[in-house]
Design an enzyme around this catalytic site. Structure first.
Site: not given
Ligand code: NDP
Ligand code: 8X3
Length: 253
Positions: A188-190, A153, A39, A13-15, A157
């Protein structure tokens, strides 16, 4: 502390978001980084920025065979992976458990649970054979604190947390560390992914508050990875100063 230039870091998930920041943080400190995601254009952009320090490969973490192949065929400078950051993950939707789409639940389980165990299982034998390693998962505060609409979700976790703790016990005597990083709200894009491209709804999540940045999550991982080799952070929960714990939800009337 541990010299980061001795690290070869495999990041899923480094994109985007945290994974991209993790790749940047380690590469900037002299580590070798294998950056992966689905991507291709994003990977190429990161490669143009980080150059020699970065090897990129398209990878869907749901495909176990693809992870094994990637690790088996790494070019020589990147072959000795000793840090794995199983970061790829996503939330889809925020609706109640009786109405949300089952396909979204399956995608979250396939990515956050199956993708995680795939990444960890494929990486462990090589690190054990080389006598050194560190596995990171990216859990969440959602793995500890339930909230309405969190359903699957949050469940994924909680799995991340318990799976990594149990895996850590399997690693006793193998010189492989295991750490679950558990962030709170991180910009992030989350949320864009969770709300399926609805930019207004996504940006509202972070409006008028100071969320964590992807760089903050990257920094905690970098810190854990560069602690002296005998130190293992099991779990690390990180929240923005403006976030805390919600009260128990009450239905009245
Ligand atoms: P982003 O959406 O910015 O990044 C998510 C990354 O996951 C993208 O690089 C995407 O790459 C990759 N990804 C998703 N599905 C797949 C797949 N099937 N195979 C490979 N790569 C995949 O979100 P975050 O950076 O916030 O998320 C990173 C992690 O942090 C996640 O596990 C998320 O649950 C966790 N997290 C996030 C929080 C938040 O509030 N943002 C809080 C707590 C945890 P691509 O689409 O190019 O494959
Ligand atoms: C992402 C944070 O609070 O939206 O893990 O679940 S939350």
């Amino acid at each position: 502390s541990l010299d980061p230039s001795t690290l070869t870091v495999f990041v899923t998930g480094a994109t985007s978001g945290c994974g991209e920041a993790i790749a940047r943080r380690f590469a900037g400190a002299g580590a070798k980084v294998i950056g992966t995601g689905r991507r291709r254009e994003r990977l190429e952009k990161l490669k143009a920025e980080l150059g020699e320090a970065l090897h990129v490969a398209e990878l869907d973490v749901r495909d176990y065979a693809a992870i094994e192949k990637l690790l088996a065929e790494l070019p020589a400078p990147f072959a000795g992976v000793n840090v794995v950051v199983a970061n790829a993950g996503l939330a889809l939707g925020l609706g109640p458990a009786d109405t949300v789409g089952i396909d979204d639940w399956h995608t979250m389980i396939d990515t956050n649970v199956t993708g995680l165990v795939n990444t960890v299982r494929a990486s462990l034998p090589g690190m054990i054979a080389r006598g050194r390693g560190h596995v990171f998962g990216v859990g969440s505060v959602a793995g500890d604190y339930p909230y309405p609409g969190g359903n699957t979700y949050a469940g994924t976790k909680a799995f991340v947390k318990q799976f990594l703790l149990a895996t850590r016990s399997d690693m006793l005597g193998k010189n492989v560390r295991v750490t679950n990083i558990e962030p709170g709200m991180t910009e992030t894009e989350f949320s864009l992914v969770r709300f399926k491209g609805d930019e207004g709804r996504a940006s509202n999540v972070y409006a008028n508050t100071r969320a964590l940045k992807a760089e903050d999550v990257a920094e905690t991982i970098f810190w854990c990875a560069t602690l002296p080799e005998h130190v293992n952070i099991n779990r690390l929960q990180v929240m923005p100063i403006d976030q805390a714990f919600s009260a128990t939800t009450v239905h009245r009337g």
